[in-house]
Design a protein around this motif. Structure first.
Motif, PDB file in Angstrom:
ATOM      1  N   GLY A  22       0.451   2.128  -9.013  1.00 42.60           N
ATOM      2  CA  GLY A  22      -0.380   2.744  -7.977  1.00 42.60           C
ATOM      3  C   GLY A  22      -0.040   4.206  -7.760  1.00 42.60           C
ATOM      4  O   GLY A  22      -0.922   5.034  -7.538  1.00 42.60           O
ATOM      5  N   GLY A  23       1.256   4.535  -7.819  1.00 43.46           N
ATOM      6  CA  GLY A  23       1.662   5.928  -7.685  1.00 43.46           C
ATOM      7  C   GLY A  23       1.157   6.775  -8.835  1.00 43.46           C
ATOM      8  O   GLY A  23       0.693   7.904  -8.638  1.00 43.46           O
ATOM      9  N   ILE A  84      10.761   1.424   2.944  1.00 43.14           N
ATOM     10  CA  ILE A  84      10.077   2.643   2.504  1.00 43.14           C
ATOM     11  C   ILE A  84       8.828   2.287   1.707  1.00 43.14           C
ATOM     12  O   ILE A  84       7.774   2.911   1.858  1.00 43.14           O
ATOM     13  CB  ILE A  84      11.028   3.531   1.669  1.00 43.14           C
ATOM     14  CG1 ILE A  84      12.201   4.021   2.506  1.00 43.14           C
ATOM     15  CG2 ILE A  84      10.278   4.700   1.028  1.00 43.14           C
ATOM     16  CD1 ILE A  84      11.832   4.963   3.618  1.00 43.14           C
ATOM     17  N   GLY A  85       8.919   1.265   0.871  1.00 38.22           N
ATOM     18  CA  GLY A  85       7.770   0.817   0.082  1.00 38.22           C
ATOM     19  C   GLY A  85       6.625   0.335   0.950  1.00 38.22           C
ATOM     20  O   GLY A  85       5.457   0.635   0.672  1.00 38.22           O
ATOM     21  N   ILE A  86       6.940  -0.393   2.013  1.00 39.01           N
ATOM     22  CA  ILE A  86       5.901  -0.872   2.929  1.00 39.01           C
ATOM     23  C   ILE A  86       5.226   0.296   3.629  1.00 39.01           C
ATOM     24  O   ILE A  86       3.994   0.362   3.720  1.00 39.01           O
ATOM     25  CB  ILE A  86       6.508  -1.862   3.958  1.00 39.01           C
ATOM     26  CG1 ILE A  86       6.944  -3.146   3.264  1.00 39.01           C
ATOM     27  CG2 ILE A  86       5.512  -2.161   5.081  1.00 39.01           C
ATOM     28  CD1 ILE A  86       7.823  -4.041   4.113  1.00 39.01           C
ATOM     29  N   GLY A  92      -0.642   4.929   1.502  1.00 41.97           N
ATOM     30  CA  GLY A  92      -1.523   4.958   0.338  1.00 41.97           C
ATOM     31  C   GLY A  92      -2.828   4.229   0.599  1.00 41.97           C
ATOM     32  O   GLY A  92      -3.901   4.693   0.202  1.00 41.97           O
ATOM     33  N   ALA A  93      -2.741   3.079   1.261  1.00 43.65           N
ATOM     34  CA  ALA A  93      -3.955   2.325   1.590  1.00 43.65           C
ATOM     35  C   ALA A  93      -4.849   3.129   2.527  1.00 43.65           C
ATOM     36  O   ALA A  93      -6.075   3.162   2.362  1.00 43.65           O
ATOM     37  CB  ALA A  93      -3.591   0.981   2.227  1.00 43.65           C
ATOM     38  N   MET A  94      -4.240   3.799   3.498  1.00 42.82           N
ATOM     39  CA  MET A  94      -5.014   4.602   4.437  1.00 42.82           C
ATOM     40  C   MET A  94      -5.676   5.787   3.730  1.00 42.82           C
ATOM     41  O   MET A  94      -6.860   6.062   3.938  1.00 42.82           O
ATOM     42  CB  MET A  94      -4.107   5.119   5.568  1.00 42.82           C
ATOM     43  CG  MET A  94      -4.866   5.745   6.693  1.00 42.82           C
ATOM     44  SD  MET A  94      -3.838   6.377   8.057  1.00 42.82           S
ATOM     45  CE  MET A  94      -2.385   5.421   8.005  1.00 42.82           C
ATOM     46  N   ALA A  95      -4.933   6.465   2.865  1.00 40.13           N
ATOM     47  CA  ALA A  95      -5.490   7.610   2.141  1.00 40.13           C
ATOM     48  C   ALA A  95      -6.634   7.172   1.226  1.00 40.13           C
ATOM     49  O   ALA A  95      -7.665   7.835   1.145  1.00 40.13           O
ATOM     50  CB  ALA A  95      -4.401   8.307   1.330  1.00 40.13           C
ATOM     51  N   ASN A  96      -6.467   6.037   0.554  1.00 38.09           N
ATOM     52  CA  ASN A  96      -7.524   5.571  -0.339  1.00 38.09           C
ATOM     53  C   ASN A  96      -8.715   5.025   0.428  1.00 38.09           C
ATOM     54  O   ASN A  96      -9.852   5.123  -0.037  1.00 38.09           O
ATOM     55  CB  ASN A  96      -6.981   4.532  -1.318  1.00 38.09           C
ATOM     56  CG  ASN A  96      -6.221   5.193  -2.434  1.00 38.09           C
ATOM     57  OD1 ASN A  96      -6.771   5.990  -3.172  1.00 38.09           O
ATOM     58  ND2 ASN A  96      -4.936   4.889  -2.533  1.00 38.09           N
ATOM     59  N   ILE A 113      -4.471  -2.956  -4.113  1.00 38.33           N
ATOM     60  CA  ILE A 113      -3.114  -2.937  -4.676  1.00 38.33           C
ATOM     61  C   ILE A 113      -2.099  -2.616  -3.588  1.00 38.33           C
ATOM     62  O   ILE A 113      -1.047  -3.259  -3.491  1.00 38.33           O
ATOM     63  CB  ILE A 113      -3.028  -1.942  -5.850  1.00 38.33           C
ATOM     64  CG1 ILE A 113      -3.752  -2.516  -7.068  1.00 38.33           C
ATOM     65  CG2 ILE A 113      -1.582  -1.620  -6.196  1.00 38.33           C
ATOM     66  CD1 ILE A 113      -3.887  -1.544  -8.221  1.00 38.33           C
ATOM     67  N   ASP A 114      -2.397  -1.631  -2.740  1.00 33.82           N
ATOM     68  CA  ASP A 114      -1.471  -1.268  -1.657  1.00 33.82           C
ATOM     69  C   ASP A 114      -1.286  -2.414  -0.660  1.00 33.82           C
ATOM     70  O   ASP A 114      -0.171  -2.653  -0.189  1.00 33.82           O
ATOM     71  CB  ASP A 114      -1.956  -0.008  -0.939  1.00 33.82           C
ATOM     72  CG  ASP A 114      -1.754   1.243  -1.772  1.00 33.82           C
ATOM     73  OD1 ASP A 114      -0.806   1.283  -2.577  1.00 33.82           O
ATOM     74  OD2 ASP A 114      -2.549   2.190  -1.613  1.00 33.82           O
TER      75      ASP A 114
END
Length: 133
Positions: A22-23, A84-86, A92-96, A113-114
């Protein structure tokens, strides 16, 4: 003094691999947006109307950070890396989610995925917690 070796269990390892993937995808999305590719849709009257270049930088930086956090999670499996991953998967979910008007299919896949990353990292790994006792 014995050193304690961290082992990465199944769901945590899978979440780490998804974070790396995802990154990398967010990084490529950012590069593509900064280069002003023609595959992005421009919408009028969108509430979060950053320029395409602005969105590109957001995805580029977030992609690098998510990728590095995924590598750290895969290498250590430590609780701090899971937390940190959570947090990063949520960002990431918010940005996408906010990116959906520009590239709907790619954004929805990365949101899914996020969300799966957050679920896998919040899941209690019985094998991992039993080994720590």
């Amino acid at each position: 003094m014995a050193t304690q070796k961290h082992s990465v269990s199944g769901w945590t390892a899978f979440a780490a691999v998804l974070m790396i993937f995802g990154g990398l995808m967010a990084f490529l999305e950012g590069i593509s947006a900064i280069a002003q590719d023609r595959l992005f849709v421009t919408t009028r009257n969108y509430v979060f109307s950053f320029s395409l270049t602005g969105w590109g930088w957001i995805h580029l930086i977030l992609g690098i950070v998510i990728f590095l956090a995924g590598v750290a999670l895969l290498a250590t499996g430590a609780m701090w890396a899971r937390v940190i991953g959570i947090i990063l998967a949520g960002l990431g979910a918010m940005a996408n989610f906010l990116w959906i008007p520009h590239y709907p299919f790619w954004a929805i896949v990365l949101v899914a995925i996020d969300i799966f990353i957050m679920w896998a990292l919040c899941r209690d790994d019985h094998h991992h917690s039993a080994a720590a006792r």
